[in-house]
Design a protein around this motif. Structure first.
Motif, short mmCIF file in Angstrom:
data_model
loop_
_atom_site.label_atom_id
_atom_site.label_comp_id
_atom_site.label_asym_id
_atom_site.label_seq_id
_atom_site.Cartn_x
_atom_site.Cartn_y
_atom_site.Cartn_z
N GLU A 49 0.83 -1.21 0.00
CA GLU A 49 0.00 0.00 0.00
C GLU A 49 0.86 1.26 0.00
N ALA A 91 2.23 1.69 -3.47
CA ALA A 91 1.19 2.13 -4.40
C ALA A 91 0.83 3.59 -4.17
N GLN A 125 1.98 -1.67 -11.63
CA GLN A 125 1.17 -1.66 -12.84
C GLN A 125 0.09 -0.60 -12.66
N THR A 141 -3.76 -8.66 -10.38
CA THR A 141 -4.04 -7.22 -10.43
C THR A 141 -5.28 -6.89 -11.25
N PHE A 193 -0.52 -7.67 -3.58
CA PHE A 193 -0.78 -6.45 -4.34
C PHE A 193 -1.80 -5.59 -3.62
N SER A 213 -4.15 -2.13 -4.40
CA SER A 213 -4.68 -1.33 -5.51
C SER A 213 -5.23 -0.01 -4.96
N THR A 244 -5.75 3.49 -11.57
CA THR A 244 -5.54 2.57 -10.46
C THR A 244 -4.10 2.11 -10.47
N HIS A 269 -1.44 -0.50 -9.07
CA HIS A 269 -1.27 -1.81 -8.45
C HIS A 269 0.20 -1.97 -8.10
N GLY A 310 3.05 -4.20 -5.68
CA GLY A 310 3.18 -5.44 -4.95
C GLY A 310 4.32 -5.43 -3.95
#
Length: 484
Positions: A44, A47, A74, A95, A153, A155, A167, A169, A171
């Motif tokens: 998190e 991301a 991603q 994802t 992952f 998101s 969004t 993603h 990991g």
């Protein structure tokens, strides 16, 4: 498996095994969940860092994704198309899309329209906004620079300054979580057999020590059975546990059994002795009568036969009482029963001197025939020892009914007042058997009283003789009168 020790050891081992396996599974699940949550938090953070860059207008190609192998990234648009990926990301799963080739269909951040050129120098482009909602998490795999591994992952959604929803993603590797879980699991699998063997061994030894007195009790009982010596006793351990109580109870049972067997042997011996005398007398009279009919003593033969019949009836009644025969359930007026028994004794030595005093309506529940036998036996005993008179009274007594039979004879010595109720006991050994009876009357009377929930005791009479007191509980409603 017939050994208690083996069953106890097996049972304890199984219980501990189930407990350890359950606890181990719980530990593994908690450990896995904690490590997975930590990996999710790490993902998190990664991301949100990338989402923050996009919200600030960083172009797709200029995103800083950090360590691509540790945090593959991603980015997809609202339609699920990939618009950016981290460097060297070759494959991904978990994802929502497996594509790793960017398709920049949405406007890149910071590439707004050129309209209103006059305002460009007067204002600053708006910044995008990163969602503050809790991100979605999923497990998947990623191949970075030819190395495939498991990842957690996260998101995170954001909206760019061009009002485009993206969004991110990102990991975090699960290798540490898997390694920690595998290490703990291997340690548990290695230690479990050792713990179970220790538990089984300790349980075996403790159970063996605890059951050692039981084995001593068993061996002694086997020896008693083989030798038929009921005078022996099992060893009693010094402890105060269940085994010690078992040994004490066993010895108490052996004591009662020994007394019962001795009583039975004495009973058989005494019965044989009592039967032998009238049988021998009757045989002698019959043999004399067969050789010399004019010398046959018919009255004597009849008397011996009656005596045999009475003794056989007494022995049969004692056998029925010993077998636990229950008394009847008839309602018996005890006063009327006493008057009836006394009225049938007109031929006795002092029957006219027997006085009866009774209260009416004193009912008891039981066998009329057996209760009449008790009263008759008490009268036989009283008349056998009385000088001139015998008195019988029936009265209410402390919620029950009391029957007292007194005589004016010599009485019963205090030390013999319990012994006279034993079978084949006659205090006057010099008395002839014809006068003294077989010594079963009082024993039968007390046994019958006990079967009816009552008592029979002996004591001194006011006139100086003996007083026998029969106490019975009052009868509650019962069925029709039955003799027994």
């Amino acid at each position: 498996m017939r050994s208690v020790r083996a069953r106890a050891a097996l049972g304890a081992t199984l219980v501990v095994a189930v407990a350890l396996i359950g606890a181990g599974l719980a530990v593994l699940l908690v450990l896995r969940a904690n490590l997975t949550d930590r990996a999710g938090l790490e993902a998190e953070v990664a991301a949100r860092e990338v989402a923050g860059q996009l919200a600030l207008g960083t172009a797709y190609g200029e995103l800083e994704t950090g360590d691509e192998e540790a945090h593959p990234v991603q980015v997809t648009d609202g339609e699920g198309r990939v618009v950016a990926v981290s460097k060297d990301l070759e494959a991904v799963s978990g994802t929502g899309t497996a594509d790793v080739e960017p398709e920049p269909s949405a406007p890149a951040p910071g590439t707004g329209s050129d309209d209103d050129d006059d305002d460009d120098d007067a204002s600053t482009p708006d910044r995008g906004e990163v969602s503050s909602d809790r991100p979605d998490f999923a497990n998947g795999t990623a191949t970075v620079d030819g190395e495939t591994a498991d990842y957690r992952f996260a998101s995170v959604e954001l909206t760019t300054d061009e009002d485009v929803t993206l969004t991110v993603h990102a990991g975090a590797p699960l290798a540490a979580e898997q390694e920690a879980v595998d290490s703990v699991r291997d340690s548990m699998l290695t230690g479990l057999p050792v713990v179970l063997l220790t538990v089984a061994g300790v349980t075996w030894l403790v159970t063996r020590r605890a059951l050692r007195p039981v084995e001593g009790i068993r061996r002694e009982l086997a020896a008693i059975t083989a030798s038929e010596d009921l005078g022996r006793r099992v060893p009693e351990p010094d402890s105060r546990d269940e085994v010690a109580r078992l040994a004490r109870t066993t010895n108490e049972t052996l004591t009662v059994l020994e007394a019962s067997v001795d009583r039975q042997r004495r009973f058989v011996a005494d019965a044989s002795h009592e039967l032998r005398s009238p049988i021998a007398s009757l045989r002698t009279q019959l043999e004399v009568g067969a050789a010399h009919p004019e010398l046959l003593d018919v009255p004597g033969a009849v008397a011996d036969t009656v005596r045999l019949q009475t003794l056989a009836a007494d022995l049969l009644l004692l056998a029925r009482l010993d077998a636990g025969e229950r008394p009847g359930s008839a309602v018996v007026d005890l006063g009327a029963l006493v008057r009836e028994v006394v009225s049938r004794r007109t031929g006795d030595r002092i029957a006219p001197a027997v006085s009866v005093r009774e209260e009416g309506g004193l009912d008891v529940t039981g066998s009329r025939g057996q209760l009449a036998r008790v009263v008759g036996n008490l009268l036989d005993n009283a008349e056998r020892h009385a000088v001139r008179s015998v008195a019988v009274s029936v009265r209410a007594d402390r919620g029950g009914v009391a029957v007292e039979v007194t005589d004016d004879g010599a009485g019963v010595p205090p030390g013999e007042r319990d012994r006279i109720f034993e079978r084949f006991v006659r205090l006057d050994d010099a008395r002839s058997r014809d006068d003294g009876g077989a010594g079963l009357g009082l024993a039968i009377a007390r046994d019958v009283a006990a079967r009816h929930g009552g008592t029979l005791t002996a004591g001194p009479a006011p006139e100086g003789g003996a007083r026998f007191t029969l106490r019975l509980p009052r009868g509650a409603g019962a069925g029709p009168d039955r003799t027994g």
